[in-house]
Design a protein around this motif. Structure first.
Motif, PDB file in Angstrom:
ATOM      1  N   LEU A  38      33.283   5.108  15.627  1.00 17.51           N
ATOM      2  CA  LEU A  38      32.228   6.115  15.764  1.00 17.51           C
ATOM      3  C   LEU A  38      31.861   6.411  17.216  1.00 17.51           C
ATOM      4  CD1 LEU A  38      30.044   7.834  14.278  1.00 17.51           C
ATOM      5  CD2 LEU A  38      28.547   5.838  14.395  1.00 17.51           C
ATOM      6  N   PHE A  39      31.915   5.406  18.086  1.00 13.02           N
ATOM      7  CA  PHE A  39      31.344   5.528  19.423  1.00 13.02           C
ATOM      8  C   PHE A  39      32.395   5.862  20.481  1.00 13.02           C
ATOM      9  CE2 PHE A  39      28.830   2.040  17.299  1.00 13.02           C
ATOM     10  CZ  PHE A  39      27.765   2.847  16.949  1.00 13.02           C
ATOM     11  N   ASP A  40      31.927   6.506  21.542  1.00 13.35           N
ATOM     12  CA  ASP A  40      32.732   6.752  22.729  1.00 13.35           C
ATOM     13  C   ASP A  40      32.372   5.674  23.754  1.00 13.35           C
ATOM     14  OD1 ASP A  40      33.982   7.571  25.027  1.00 13.35           O
ATOM     15  OD2 ASP A  40      33.027   9.539  25.138  1.00 13.35           O
ATOM     16  N   ALA A  41      33.253   4.682  23.898  1.00 10.23           N
ATOM     17  CA  ALA A  41      32.941   3.530  24.751  1.00 10.23           C
ATOM     18  C   ALA A  41      33.078   3.835  26.234  1.00 10.23           C
ATOM     19  CB  ALA A  41      33.839   2.356  24.377  1.00 10.23           C
ATOM     20  N   SER A  42      33.433   5.074  26.586  1.00 12.68           N
ATOM     21  CA  SER A  42      33.556   5.430  28.003  1.00 12.68           C
ATOM     22  C   SER A  42      32.254   5.961  28.586  1.00 12.68           C
ATOM     23  CB  SER A  42      34.650   6.487  28.187  1.00 12.68           C
ATOM     24  OG  SER A  42      34.253   7.732  27.625  1.00 12.68           O
ATOM     25  N   LYS A  43      31.221   6.127  27.746  1.00  8.26           N
ATOM     26  CA  LYS A  43      29.962   6.711  28.223  1.00  8.26           C
ATOM     27  C   LYS A  43      28.778   5.936  27.652  1.00  8.26           C
ATOM     28  CE  LYS A  43      29.617  11.177  28.191  1.00  8.26           C
ATOM     29  NZ  LYS A  43      29.457  12.566  27.671  1.00  8.26           N
ATOM     30  N   ALA A  44      27.839   5.563  28.514  1.00  9.58           N
ATOM     31  CA  ALA A  44      26.615   4.889  28.091  1.00  9.58           C
ATOM     32  C   ALA A  44      25.446   5.856  28.184  1.00  9.58           C
ATOM     33  CB  ALA A  44      26.349   3.672  28.970  1.00  9.58           C
ATOM     34  N   THR A  45      24.489   5.707  27.287  1.00 13.11           N
ATOM     35  CA  THR A  45      23.292   6.548  27.304  1.00 13.11           C
ATOM     36  C   THR A  45      22.171   5.782  27.984  1.00 13.11           C
ATOM     37  OG1 THR A  45      23.934   7.653  25.255  1.00 13.11           O
ATOM     38  CG2 THR A  45      21.631   7.826  25.911  1.00 13.11           C
ATOM     39  N   LEU A  46      21.818   6.233  29.178  1.00 15.88           N
ATOM     40  CA  LEU A  46      20.779   5.555  29.954  1.00 15.88           C
ATOM     41  C   LEU A  46      19.399   5.817  29.359  1.00 15.88           C
ATOM     42  CD1 LEU A  46      20.860   3.786  32.489  1.00 15.88           C
ATOM     43  CD2 LEU A  46      20.388   5.821  33.849  1.00 15.88           C
ATOM     44  N   PHE A  47      19.151   7.070  28.996  1.00 15.14           N
ATOM     45  CA  PHE A  47      17.887   7.458  28.359  1.00 15.14           C
ATOM     46  C   PHE A  47      18.182   8.463  27.260  1.00 15.14           C
ATOM     47  CE2 PHE A  47      16.692   6.764  32.876  1.00 15.14           C
ATOM     48  CZ  PHE A  47      15.725   5.788  32.732  1.00 15.14           C
ATOM     49  N   ASP A  48      17.662   8.222  26.078  1.00 13.93           N
ATOM     50  CA  ASP A  48      17.630   9.246  25.038  1.00 13.93           C
ATOM     51  C   ASP A  48      16.165   9.462  24.682  1.00 13.93           C
ATOM     52  OD1 ASP A  48      17.794  10.932  22.857  1.00 13.93           O
ATOM     53  OD2 ASP A  48      19.590   9.949  22.050  1.00 13.93           O
ATOM     54  N   PHE A  49      15.623  10.581  25.185  1.00 10.79           N
ATOM     55  CA  PHE A  49      14.198  10.873  25.029  1.00 10.79           C
ATOM     56  C   PHE A  49      13.900  11.700  23.784  1.00 10.79           C
ATOM     57  CE2 PHE A  49      14.346  10.298  29.772  1.00 10.79           C
ATOM     58  CZ  PHE A  49      13.517   9.190  29.823  1.00 10.79           C
ATOM     59  N   ARG A  50      14.865  11.888  22.911  1.00 13.02           N
ATOM     60  CA  ARG A  50      14.600  12.671  21.696  1.00 13.02           C
ATOM     61  C   ARG A  50      13.589  11.983  20.784  1.00 13.02           C
ATOM     62  NH1 ARG A  50      20.764  13.917  19.982  1.00 13.02           N
ATOM     63  NH2 ARG A  50      20.954  11.769  20.766  1.00 13.02           N
ATOM     64  N   ILE A  51      13.331  10.691  21.033  1.00 18.24           N
ATOM     65  CA  ILE A  51      12.343   9.966  20.223  1.00 18.24           C
ATOM     66  C   ILE A  51      10.976   9.897  20.911  1.00 18.24           C
ATOM     67  CG2 ILE A  51      14.140   8.560  19.146  1.00 18.24           C
ATOM     68  CD1 ILE A  51      13.268   6.268  21.013  1.00 18.24           C
ATOM     69  N   ALA A  52      10.831  10.544  22.072  1.00 18.81           N
ATOM     70  CA  ALA A  52       9.609  10.414  22.889  1.00 18.81           C
ATOM     71  C   ALA A  52       8.554  11.419  22.444  1.00 18.81           C
ATOM     72  CB  ALA A  52       9.945  10.610  24.367  1.00 18.81           C
ATOM     73  N   PHE A  53       7.785  11.062  21.431  1.00 21.46           N
ATOM     74  CA  PHE A  53       6.789  11.986  20.887  1.00 21.46           C
ATOM     75  C   PHE A  53       5.392  11.769  21.470  1.00 21.46           C
ATOM     76  CE2 PHE A  53      10.113  12.087  17.664  1.00 21.46           C
ATOM     77  CZ  PHE A  53      10.249  13.451  17.474  1.00 21.46           C
ATOM     78  N   THR A  54       5.219  10.751  22.297  1.00 20.06           N
ATOM     79  CA  THR A  54       3.922  10.518  22.940  1.00 20.06           C
ATOM     80  C   THR A  54       4.105  10.606  24.453  1.00 20.06           C
ATOM     81  OG1 THR A  54       4.179   8.118  23.194  1.00 20.06           O
ATOM     82  CG2 THR A  54       3.352   8.920  21.063  1.00 20.06           C
ATOM     83  N   ASN A  55       3.012  10.449  25.192  1.00 17.32           N
ATOM     84  CA  ASN A  55       3.098  10.496  26.652  1.00 17.32           C
ATOM     85  C   ASN A  55       3.605   9.191  27.255  1.00 17.32           C
ATOM     86  OD1 ASN A  55       2.231  13.102  26.649  1.00 17.32           O
ATOM     87  ND2 ASN A  55       0.507  12.788  28.028  1.00 17.32           N
ATOM     88  N   ALA A  56       3.670   8.140  26.441  1.00 18.30           N
ATOM     89  CA  ALA A  56       4.269   6.902  26.925  1.00 18.30           C
ATOM     90  C   ALA A  56       5.751   7.147  27.189  1.00 18.30           C
ATOM     91  CB  ALA A  56       4.092   5.788  25.897  1.00 18.30           C
ATOM     92  N   CYS A  57       6.318   6.430  28.140  1.00 20.26           N
ATOM     93  CA  CYS A  57       7.747   6.576  28.440  1.00 20.26           C
ATOM     94  C   CYS A  57       8.530   5.771  27.414  1.00 20.26           C
ATOM     95  CB  CYS A  57       8.046   6.103  29.858  1.00 20.26           C
ATOM     96  SG  CYS A  57       9.739   6.473  30.363  1.00 20.26           S
ATOM     97  N   GLU A  58       9.031   6.473  26.399  1.00 15.03           N
ATOM     98  CA  GLU A  58       9.712   5.849  25.270  1.00 15.03           C
ATOM     99  C   GLU A  58      11.114   6.440  25.159  1.00 15.03           C
ATOM    100  OE1 GLU A  58       9.228   5.633  20.366  1.00 15.03           O
ATOM    101  OE2 GLU A  58       7.871   6.857  21.586  1.00 15.03           O
ATOM    102  N   PHE A  59      12.106   5.576  24.990  1.00 13.20           N
ATOM    103  CA  PHE A  59      13.470   6.092  24.910  1.00 13.20           C
ATOM    104  C   PHE A  59      14.381   5.088  24.205  1.00 13.20           C
ATOM    105  CE2 PHE A  59      12.885   3.871  28.926  1.00 13.20           C
ATOM    106  CZ  PHE A  59      13.996   3.053  29.039  1.00 13.20           C
ATOM    107  N   MET A  60      15.560   5.583  23.816  1.00 13.24           N
ATOM    108  CA  MET A  60      16.604   4.723  23.284  1.00 13.24           C
ATOM    109  C   MET A  60      17.671   4.556  24.363  1.00 13.24           C
ATOM    110  SD  MET A  60      16.859   3.036  20.416  1.00 13.24           S
ATOM    111  CE  MET A  60      15.950   4.045  19.239  1.00 13.24           C
TER     112      MET A  60
END
Length: 395
Positions: free
Chosen positions: A179-201
């Protein structure tokens, strides 16, 4: 090499209190140095939970051989679902598993007859004449030169809603299909950031079927562990189409890293020197510690070699410290979404420039230009708040 305790006072040139990353790294650099020493004792308080350490570098680093995986491409997903692809060469982003690294370093040190390990709980440090001592559950041990303390707590109140923490829970998963592309890492995924807190995957794929998914906050308020797990599973389903039956959890990790700035002034005249988190080695505005710890300890050992006792353990320009404090204040105040700050930085600056900035390798003028790419008003308010605080405390 012996693990036998003794009731009699035993003397060592140096004692390293704590056998974690900073303690073992220091021991490694001392072993490689030209510093004359009779014996070095490492007091390990017990087995630590496995951890993941990541760092980026555009230069050869001493522990590259122990990296589990490396990436030359990173990505950032914005809250608005824009994907920023970030080729980072000549930098490489590496992931090290603490258990692999620790085993390798301990094996090297065990082969050196000048190093001794004991496992004991550390009760306190004390001065005895011109020497220093460590009081442990297995007796008292004396250092004729220095004690390096990596176990004392860093001053951070976990219940204080004005003190920033990086807190996270991670799942290591293996899927039933590629499933995954092991050549690229996700440093920040902010699609889950629904509040003003800095939240990411944070996502680190190491093969087509294995990856670490870490739900991370830069905020002042902690969550219940079940909440992080719930969010990771929701993310796996929403963005990778994975239900519980599609993968196996191979391991977990969790942590709380202080991100408040506390100035810890130390030089090598001191007989007890704090290192690691205890000594403020974690970069307060990012939570990254592995590479910074290596650089600080290499410099510390070089200063010991050349008898530079006035050398500071941490040398930072006042302007770099100010930028860190402003950034932390912005994240604490939440006058703007934390995700927005990082998105602007990565949208308006090259990935290489950002990594150099985070490593404090940029010039004063480069830093000023970087500051023009963030939301102006929240940063101005944070700046004036810090100035007022300084003025108040100075009086």
């Amino acid at each position: 090499m012996t693990d036998n305790a003794t009731e009699n006072l035993k003397k060592y040139t140096y004692i390293i209190a704590g056998g974690g990353m900073s303690g073992l790294s220091l021991a490694y650099y001392l072993a490689e140095s030209k510093i004359p020493f009779e014996r070095i004792l490492i007091i390990d308080q017990g087995t630590e939970a496995p951890k993941t350490w990541c760092y980026w570098s555009d230069e050869t680093q001493p522990f590259e051989a122990y990296a589990e995986h490396a990436w030359k491409n990173l990505s950032v997903h914005t809250f608005a679902n824009q994907q920023l692809d970030l080729p980072i060469e000549p930098f490489v982003y590496r992931k090290i598993e603490s258990s692999t690294w620790t085993k390798a370093i301990k094996e090297k040190l065990h082969n050196n007859p000048k190093f001794e390990f004991i496992q004991a709980s550390i009760e306190s440090f004390q001065y005895q004449g011109k020497f220093t001592q460590v009081l442990t559950s297995k007796g008292v041990f004396e250092a004729t030169e220095k004690i390096f303390d990596s176990i004392s707590p860093y001053p951070c109140d976990l219940t204080n809603t004005k003190e920033l923490k990086q807190h996270f829970v991670g799942l290591f998963i293996e899927t039933n299909f590629p499933l995954f592309d092991a050549s690229k890492a996700t440093l920040f995924d902010f699609r889950i950031a629904f509040t003003n807190a800095c939240e990411f995957m944070y996502v680190l794929p190491t093969s087509a079927r294995t990856a670490l998914f870490e739900h991370t906050f830069f905020s002042s308020t902690l969550l219940e562990e079940a909440e992080y797990m719930k969010q990771i599973k929701a993310y796996l389903f929403a963005y990778h189409g994975l239900s519980d039956d599609d993968y196996e959890i191979k391991g977990t990790e969790k942590g709380i890293i202080p991100m408040n700035y506390v100035e810890i002034k130390q030089n090598l005249h001191q007989k007890i020197v704090k290192i690691g988190t205890a000594g403020g080695f974690v970069k307060s505005s990012t939570g990254y510690s592995f590479k910074r710890t290596q650089e600080l300890l290499k410099n510390l050992v070089l200063h010991l070699e050349s008898n530079q006792w006035n050398a500071n353990v941490i040398s930072q320009t006042k302007f770099k410290v100010l930028l860190d404090r402003i950034f932390i204040q912005v994240l604490v105040d939440q006058q703007v979404k934390g995700s927005t700050v990082f998105e602007k930085l990565f949208q308006k600056n090259s990935a290489q420039h950002m990594l150099r900035f985070l490593d404090e390798k940029t010039s004063f003028w480069e830093d000023l230009r970087m500051m023009t790419t963030v939301p102006t008003w929240p940063f101005m308010k944070a700046f004036f708040k810090i100035v007022i605080k300084r003025s108040t405390f100075s009086h």
